[in-house]
Scaffold this motif. Structure first.
Motif, PDB file in Angstrom:
ATOM      1  N   UNK A  31     -17.908  -1.091 -16.200  1.00  0.00           N
ATOM      2  CA  UNK A  31     -18.100  -2.030 -15.089  1.00  0.00           C
ATOM      3  C   UNK A  31     -19.579  -2.284 -14.776  1.00  0.00           C
ATOM      4  N   UNK A  32     -19.843  -3.529 -14.388  1.00  0.00           N
ATOM      5  CA  UNK A  32     -21.137  -3.926 -13.812  1.00  0.00           C
ATOM      6  C   UNK A  32     -22.322  -3.580 -14.696  1.00  0.00           C
ATOM      7  N   UNK A  33     -22.214  -3.826 -15.999  1.00  0.00           N
ATOM      8  CA  UNK A  33     -23.369  -3.612 -16.868  1.00  0.00           C
ATOM      9  C   UNK A  33     -24.418  -4.699 -16.694  1.00  0.00           C
ATOM     10  N   UNK A  34     -23.986  -5.897 -16.262  1.00  0.00           N
ATOM     11  CA  UNK A  34     -24.914  -7.004 -16.047  1.00  0.00           C
ATOM     12  C   UNK A  34     -24.863  -7.436 -14.596  1.00  0.00           C
ATOM     13  N   UNK A 150     -18.190  -3.191 -41.742  1.00  0.00           N
ATOM     14  CA  UNK A 150     -17.620  -3.566 -40.448  1.00  0.00           C
ATOM     15  C   UNK A 150     -17.807  -2.401 -39.485  1.00  0.00           C
ATOM     16  N   UNK A 151     -18.562  -2.611 -38.418  1.00  0.00           N
ATOM     17  CA  UNK A 151     -18.664  -1.591 -37.372  1.00  0.00           C
ATOM     18  C   UNK A 151     -17.384  -1.646 -36.557  1.00  0.00           C
ATOM     19  N   UNK A 152     -16.751  -0.510 -36.261  1.00  0.00           N
ATOM     20  CA  UNK A 152     -15.391  -0.545 -35.709  1.00  0.00           C
ATOM     21  C   UNK A 152     -15.275  -0.933 -34.251  1.00  0.00           C
ATOM     22  N   UNK A 153     -16.395  -1.175 -33.562  1.00  0.00           N
ATOM     23  CA  UNK A 153     -16.341  -1.583 -32.153  1.00  0.00           C
ATOM     24  C   UNK A 153     -17.165  -2.847 -31.930  1.00  0.00           C
ATOM     25  N   UNK A 154     -16.790  -3.592 -30.906  1.00  0.00           N
ATOM     26  CA  UNK A 154     -17.613  -4.691 -30.413  1.00  0.00           C
ATOM     27  C   UNK A 154     -17.549  -4.677 -28.897  1.00  0.00           C
ATOM     28  N   UNK A 155     -18.449  -5.405 -28.269  1.00  0.00           N
ATOM     29  CA  UNK A 155     -18.495  -5.466 -26.808  1.00  0.00           C
ATOM     30  C   UNK A 155     -18.394  -6.922 -26.364  1.00  0.00           C
ATOM     31  N   UNK A 156     -17.642  -7.144 -25.298  1.00  0.00           N
ATOM     32  CA  UNK A 156     -17.481  -8.475 -24.707  1.00  0.00           C
ATOM     33  C   UNK A 156     -17.875  -8.393 -23.241  1.00  0.00           C
ATOM     34  N   UNK A 157     -18.753  -9.283 -22.816  1.00  0.00           N
ATOM     35  CA  UNK A 157     -19.242  -9.327 -21.433  1.00  0.00           C
ATOM     36  C   UNK A 157     -18.708 -10.584 -20.758  1.00  0.00           C
ATOM     37  N   UNK A 158     -18.087 -10.433 -19.604  1.00  0.00           N
ATOM     38  CA  UNK A 158     -17.615 -11.585 -18.839  1.00  0.00           C
ATOM     39  C   UNK A 158     -18.749 -12.067 -17.937  1.00  0.00           C
ATOM     40  N   UNK A 159     -19.090 -13.351 -18.052  1.00  0.00           N
ATOM     41  CA  UNK A 159     -20.255 -13.896 -17.353  1.00  0.00           C
ATOM     42  C   UNK A 159     -19.901 -14.703 -16.109  1.00  0.00           C
ATOM     43  N   UNK A 160     -18.614 -14.936 -15.858  1.00  0.00           N
ATOM     44  CA  UNK A 160     -18.167 -15.647 -14.661  1.00  0.00           C
ATOM     45  C   UNK A 160     -17.178 -14.781 -13.878  1.00  0.00           C
ATOM     46  N   UNK A 161     -16.936 -15.139 -12.635  1.00  0.00           N
ATOM     47  CA  UNK A 161     -16.068 -14.342 -11.770  1.00  0.00           C
ATOM     48  C   UNK A 161     -14.662 -14.942 -11.727  1.00  0.00           C
ATOM     49  N   UNK A 162     -13.641 -14.188 -12.172  1.00  0.00           N
ATOM     50  CA  UNK A 162     -12.269 -14.705 -12.090  1.00  0.00           C
ATOM     51  C   UNK A 162     -11.847 -14.909 -10.638  1.00  0.00           C
ATOM     52  N   UNK A 163     -11.055 -15.949 -10.421  1.00  0.00           N
ATOM     53  CA  UNK A 163     -10.624 -16.270  -9.064  1.00  0.00           C
ATOM     54  C   UNK A 163     -11.608 -17.118  -8.290  1.00  0.00           C
ATOM     55  N   UNK A 194     -18.328  -5.208 -18.983  1.00  0.00           N
ATOM     56  CA  UNK A 194     -18.201  -5.251 -20.433  1.00  0.00           C
ATOM     57  C   UNK A 194     -16.947  -4.488 -20.832  1.00  0.00           C
ATOM     58  N   UNK A 195     -16.342  -4.894 -21.911  1.00  0.00           N
ATOM     59  CA  UNK A 195     -15.288  -4.101 -22.532  1.00  0.00           C
ATOM     60  C   UNK A 195     -15.706  -3.815 -23.964  1.00  0.00           C
ATOM     61  N   UNK A 196     -15.630  -2.563 -24.349  1.00  0.00           N
ATOM     62  CA  UNK A 196     -15.794  -2.170 -25.739  1.00  0.00           C
ATOM     63  C   UNK A 196     -14.408  -2.066 -26.335  1.00  0.00           C
ATOM     64  N   UNK A 225     -11.344 -24.367 -14.091  1.00  0.00           N
ATOM     65  CA  UNK A 225     -12.683 -23.801 -14.022  1.00  0.00           C
ATOM     66  C   UNK A 225     -13.313 -23.659 -15.391  1.00  0.00           C
ATOM     67  N   UNK A 226     -14.269 -22.736 -15.475  1.00  0.00           N
ATOM     68  CA  UNK A 226     -15.045 -22.536 -16.688  1.00  0.00           C
ATOM     69  C   UNK A 226     -15.326 -21.040 -16.859  1.00  0.00           C
ATOM     70  N   UNK A 227     -15.157 -20.551 -18.082  1.00  0.00           N
ATOM     71  CA  UNK A 227     -15.311 -19.120 -18.374  1.00  0.00           C
ATOM     72  C   UNK A 227     -16.248 -18.952 -19.558  1.00  0.00           C
ATOM     73  N   UNK A 228     -17.343 -18.210 -19.362  1.00  0.00           N
ATOM     74  CA  UNK A 228     -18.291 -17.902 -20.435  1.00  0.00           C
ATOM     75  C   UNK A 228     -18.239 -16.406 -20.725  1.00  0.00           C
ATOM     76  N   UNK A 229     -18.313 -16.056 -21.994  1.00  0.00           N
ATOM     77  CA  UNK A 229     -18.428 -14.656 -22.380  1.00  0.00           C
ATOM     78  C   UNK A 229     -19.503 -14.501 -23.451  1.00  0.00           C
ATOM     79  N   UNK A 230     -20.120 -13.327 -23.433  1.00  0.00           N
ATOM     80  CA  UNK A 230     -21.061 -12.926 -24.464  1.00  0.00           C
ATOM     81  C   UNK A 230     -20.374 -11.902 -25.348  1.00  0.00           C
ATOM     82  N   UNK A 231     -20.369 -12.129 -26.646  1.00  0.00           N
ATOM     83  CA  UNK A 231     -19.813 -11.174 -27.583  1.00  0.00           C
ATOM     84  C   UNK A 231     -20.920 -10.495 -28.372  1.00  0.00           C
TER      85      UNK A 231
END
Length: 238
Positions: A31-34, A150-163, A194-196, A225-231
């Motif tokens: 939670x709250x990495x950014x 292939x590295x077995x993990x990736x991270x996804x960051x949510x850049x907008x607030x749901x709701x 972020x989710x790993x 609305x609009x949803x941006x994510x960083x992978x």
């Protein structure tokens, strides 16, 4: 190091719990990495075409609806720092997973070393990306596999607030298990989280050791609305 830097927040995370959650569920939320300001900065990059090597319109390739853009090298400073800071926390877990699943490849201590391995094998195109979804957009279930390394993990960051910024558009994770019925999870994320997650498979303990359960991820249909994510993907592409 200031408290709001991503590296500080990554270092402060409970990495034992992260490993436990990855092993049990195939994903772990950090939670709250950014900060909100950092999220807005990153989302704004989507409109700066000079930062990217390619743009993909998902509908053209039957990937879903929406679009994403792969960053070019050199990566934006914050994107590169996130990649560099997360990798050494995840590499030891990745090596333990590979040992359990009897996969020969092991990962070096730093991302620079791993990137050299990728580039020597012809995987030289950067894979961190920004995604944008608008009303009725979605992403089909998939795996981000771009070459032999292939590295077995990736991270996804949510850049907008749901709701507030969008409705719908949940991150979905499915698991196919050869020894039990499959399952699906909706991964709960807020802005800046972020989710790993496992890129391909995770080890599952059995009476005879470990076997592999296969995972895919996607995004449900956005209602408004609009949803941006960083992978952040750690292996580069062929």
């Amino acid at each position: 190091m200031p408290h709001d830097l991503p590296e500080t927040r990554i270092a402060a995370a409970d990495w034992r719990a992260v490993e436990d959650n990855l092993g049990r569920d195939g994903y772990a939320v950090l939670p709250s990495l950014l900060t909100p300001a950092r999220c807005e900065e990153l989302a704004g990059y989507f409109f700066q075409d000079a930062r990217f090597r390619s743009r993909i319109v998902m509908e053209r390739y039957a990937f879903g609806r929406g679009e994403y853009k792969y960053f070019s090298y050199p990566l934006p400073d914050v994107v590169g720092r996130l990649r560099q800071s997360l990798y050494p926390r995840l590499a030891p877990i990745a090596n333990r997973w590979h040992a359990a699943m009897r996969i020969e490849e092991r990962f070096p201590a730093t991302h620079d070393e791993f990137r050299e391995i990728c580039h020597a094998a012809g995987q030289q195109r950067p894979t961190p990306l920004l995604l944008r979804y608008r009303a009725d957009d979605y992403c089909c279930l998939h795996q981000d596999l771009y070459g032999d390394h292939v590295f077995p993990f990736q991270a996804i960051f949510l850049l907008n607030e749901p709701g507030r910024d969008f409705e719908g558009g949940e991150l979905l994770l499915t698991e196919t298990n050869p020894k039990r019925p499959g399952r699906a999870d909706v991964v709960p994320l807020r802005q800046g989280d972020a989710v790993v997650l496992a890129v391909n498979h995770r080890p599952v303990r059995s009476a005879r050791g470990f076997y592999r359960a296969h995972l895919r991820h996607g995004v449900s249909r956005l209602h408004e609305g609009q949803r941006h994510t960083l992978g952040i993907i750690f292996h580069d592409a062929s």
